[in-house]
Design a protein around this motif. Structure first.
Motif, PDB file in Angstrom:
ATOM      1  N   UNK A 316      23.832  19.858 -20.219  1.00 44.83           N
ATOM      2  CA  UNK A 316      24.237  21.237 -20.447  1.00 44.83           C
ATOM      3  C   UNK A 316      25.153  21.723 -19.328  1.00 44.83           C
ATOM      4  N   UNK A 317      24.835  21.348 -18.091  1.00 46.49           N
ATOM      5  CA  UNK A 317      25.673  21.737 -16.956  1.00 46.49           C
ATOM      6  C   UNK A 317      27.071  21.137 -17.076  1.00 46.49           C
ATOM      7  N   UNK A 318      27.145  19.866 -17.481  1.00 49.03           N
ATOM      8  CA  UNK A 318      28.450  19.214 -17.644  1.00 49.03           C
ATOM      9  C   UNK A 318      29.249  19.909 -18.731  1.00 49.03           C
ATOM     10  N   UNK A 319      28.602  20.235 -19.859  1.00 49.15           N
ATOM     11  CA  UNK A 319      29.303  20.920 -20.946  1.00 49.15           C
ATOM     12  C   UNK A 319      29.817  22.284 -20.495  1.00 49.15           C
ATOM     13  N   UNK A 320      28.995  23.031 -19.783  1.00 47.86           N
ATOM     14  CA  UNK A 320      29.402  24.366 -19.331  1.00 47.86           C
ATOM     15  C   UNK A 320      30.539  24.284 -18.320  1.00 47.86           C
ATOM     16  N   UNK A 321      30.554  23.222 -17.514  1.00 51.90           N
ATOM     17  CA  UNK A 321      31.670  23.071 -16.577  1.00 51.90           C
ATOM     18  C   UNK A 321      32.969  22.801 -17.323  1.00 51.90           C
ATOM     19  N   UNK A 322      32.896  22.029 -18.422  1.00 47.68           N
ATOM     20  CA  UNK A 322      34.082  21.792 -19.251  1.00 47.68           C
ATOM     21  C   UNK A 322      34.567  23.073 -19.907  1.00 47.68           C
ATOM     22  N   UNK A 323      33.628  23.974 -20.193  1.00 51.50           N
ATOM     23  CA  UNK A 323      33.985  25.263 -20.782  1.00 51.50           C
ATOM     24  C   UNK A 323      34.533  26.235 -19.736  1.00 51.50           C
ATOM     25  N   UNK A 325      32.766  27.632 -17.290  1.00 51.86           N
ATOM     26  CA  UNK A 325      31.781  28.623 -16.843  1.00 51.86           C
ATOM     27  C   UNK A 325      31.568  28.516 -15.338  1.00 51.86           C
ATOM     28  N   UNK A 326      31.488  27.303 -14.833  1.00 46.59           N
ATOM     29  CA  UNK A 326      31.385  27.077 -13.390  1.00 46.59           C
ATOM     30  C   UNK A 326      31.881  25.668 -13.099  1.00 46.59           C
ATOM     31  N   UNK A 327      31.977  25.343 -11.813  1.00 46.70           N
ATOM     32  CA  UNK A 327      32.468  24.032 -11.399  1.00 46.70           C
ATOM     33  C   UNK A 327      31.318  23.215 -10.835  1.00 46.70           C
ATOM     34  N   UNK A 328      31.270  21.955 -11.177  1.00 47.43           N
ATOM     35  CA  UNK A 328      30.234  21.081 -10.650  1.00 47.43           C
ATOM     36  C   UNK A 328      30.447  20.838  -9.167  1.00 47.43           C
ATOM     37  N   UNK A 329      29.376  20.681  -8.405  1.00 44.39           N
ATOM     38  CA  UNK A 329      29.523  20.467  -6.959  1.00 44.39           C
ATOM     39  C   UNK A 329      30.316  19.212  -6.622  1.00 44.39           C
ATOM     40  N   UNK A 330      30.180  18.168  -7.410  1.00 47.65           N
ATOM     41  CA  UNK A 330      30.939  16.944  -7.148  1.00 47.65           C
ATOM     42  C   UNK A 330      32.427  17.161  -7.370  1.00 47.65           C
ATOM     43  N   UNK A 331      32.774  18.012  -8.338  1.00 42.85           N
ATOM     44  CA  UNK A 331      34.181  18.325  -8.591  1.00 42.85           C
ATOM     45  C   UNK A 331      34.773  19.102  -7.422  1.00 42.85           C
ATOM     46  N   UNK A 332      33.986  19.998  -6.839  1.00 41.36           N
ATOM     47  CA  UNK A 332      34.444  20.776  -5.679  1.00 41.36           C
ATOM     48  C   UNK A 332      34.711  19.853  -4.500  1.00 41.36           C
ATOM     49  N   UNK A 333      33.843  18.864  -4.291  1.00 42.21           N
ATOM     50  CA  UNK A 333      34.000  17.948  -3.167  1.00 42.21           C
ATOM     51  C   UNK A 333      35.193  17.009  -3.368  1.00 42.21           C
ATOM     52  N   UNK A 334      35.466  16.701  -4.660  1.00 46.40           N
ATOM     53  CA  UNK A 334      36.553  15.777  -4.956  1.00 46.40           C
ATOM     54  C   UNK A 334      37.911  16.460  -4.917  1.00 46.40           C
ATOM     55  N   UNK A 335      37.908  17.787  -5.028  1.00 45.50           N
ATOM     56  CA  UNK A 335      39.179  18.506  -5.100  1.00 45.50           C
ATOM     57  C   UNK A 335      39.940  18.441  -3.779  1.00 45.50           C
TER      58      UNK A 335
END
Length: 335
Positions: A316-323, A325-335
């Motif tokens: 659900x968290x992954x789906x909401x990040x694709x929508x 709604x928020x960013x996953x912590x791993x995506x923030x670190x990879x940015x």
């Protein structure tokens, strides 16, 4: 309108089939021979609107019942829709005498290949296009592929595209070819050399099914072996253990739509800091209910059920990040 007296038997049969509706008609079409189906298609092309009274006479003539829903619009498109849903493309080509050498003319179909492209990449392409073009493209994709692309877009653009898809008529073949050529040159031509996101998503989905320690161990192995583009994989990874790294706002959004039973099951055997991360992000009344349940011993608790519940939260968290709604912590670190 079509005069009843001028209708052929094939046209009357076509009228009955269209009036029956797709589910019932589809079952009957399987019993027709190819030459009979071809005759029905040709008859339907010449058929126009039939008044309700005449339609009832046709039904009576065939001694059949037909559901209330009456009336009949221009039937060629309806008959084609019935046949397309009931028969395979090969069967349709055989009936209509299509196929052979002509079927191989021109470039291969663009849509099956496009469905294998990462949805986010297609979404990035659509952002620079007019919403009407985006609507045409998504209408050509399989529903599951189109849905994934929609989830990668901003909500405003998503709504505009859906609105246009609802009101869209038949797209001229010439316009479709132009869109296909643009997709080949601007999306598919760069896919093999530049777009590795689809592979990253597949690997991330695989790792998300593992325990966090197992996934991290595998990522370390890949890093030691010199695998490239691991940041793209990390940005797509998320497990229930990562809930503690989400912002308070993200956790509130995530848990708002999840059931009390699911959250309770997730927290069975969870460490205190993880339980607090969840409980501090829900309403006071719901928190008390969950804490009361957790304080009670459960006989026959199956850890596999707990892990499945946690994977549901992670998905659900992954789906909401694709929508967005928020960013996953791993995506923030990879940015």
């Amino acid at each position: 309108m079509t005069a009843l007296a001028t209708l052929t038997r094939a046209q009357k049969a076509a009228a009955i089939l269209v009036a029956m509706g797709k589910p019932s008609a589809s079952r009957l079409l399987k019993f027709f021979k190819q030459e009979e189906l071809k005759a029905l298609i040709e008859a339907a092309r010449l058929l126009r609107t039939i008044p309700q009274s005449d339609l009832e006479k046709i039904v009576a003539e065939f001694e059949a019942e037909f559901t209330e829903g009456a009336g009949l619009l221009d039937s060629a498109d309806d008959m084609n829709a019935l046949l397309n849903e009931s028969l395979s493309p090969e069967e349709m080509n055989a009936i209509m005498g299509r196929g052979g050498a002509k079927a191989q003319d021109g470039p291969p179909p663009v849509w099956p290949e496009l469905e294998r492209v990462d949805p986010a990449r297609i979404g990035t392409f659509l952002v620079g296009e007019h919403p009407q073009i985006a609507a045409v493209i998504l209408s050509k994709l399989a529903p599951s592929a189109a849905a994934n692309v929609l989830l990668s877009l901003e909500k405003e653009m998503r709504a505009e595209i859906i609105k246009r898809m609802m009101s869209m008529g038949t797209v001229p073949e010439a316009a479709t070819r132009i869109v296909e050529n643009q997709l080949r040159s601007r999306v598919l031509s760069e896919r093999a050399s530049k777009d590795i996101s689809a592979g990253q998503s597949r690997v991330a989905s695989l790792l998300n099914e593992m325990d966090k320690s197992q996934a991290e161990e595998l990522m370390q192995d890949l890093e030691q072996q010199g695998a490239a583009d691991l940041d793209g994989i990390r940005a797509r990874m998320f497990s229930f253990d990562d809930v503690v790294f989400l912002s308070q706002k993200a956790r509130v959004a995530l848990f708002d739509g999840l059931s009390t039973e699911l959250l309770t099951l997730c927290l069975r055997g969870a460490p205190p800091e993880m339980a607090e991360a969840v409980l501090s992000s829900i309403g006071a009344r719901t928190r008390r209910m969950i804490e009361t349940e957790l304080a009670q011993e459960v006989d026959g608790l199956i850890m596999a059920d707990v892990m499945n519940a946690r994977r549901t939260v992670a998905s659900t968290a992954i789906r909401m990040s694709l929508e967005g709604v928020f960013e996953l912590p791993n995506a923030q670190n990879a940015a």
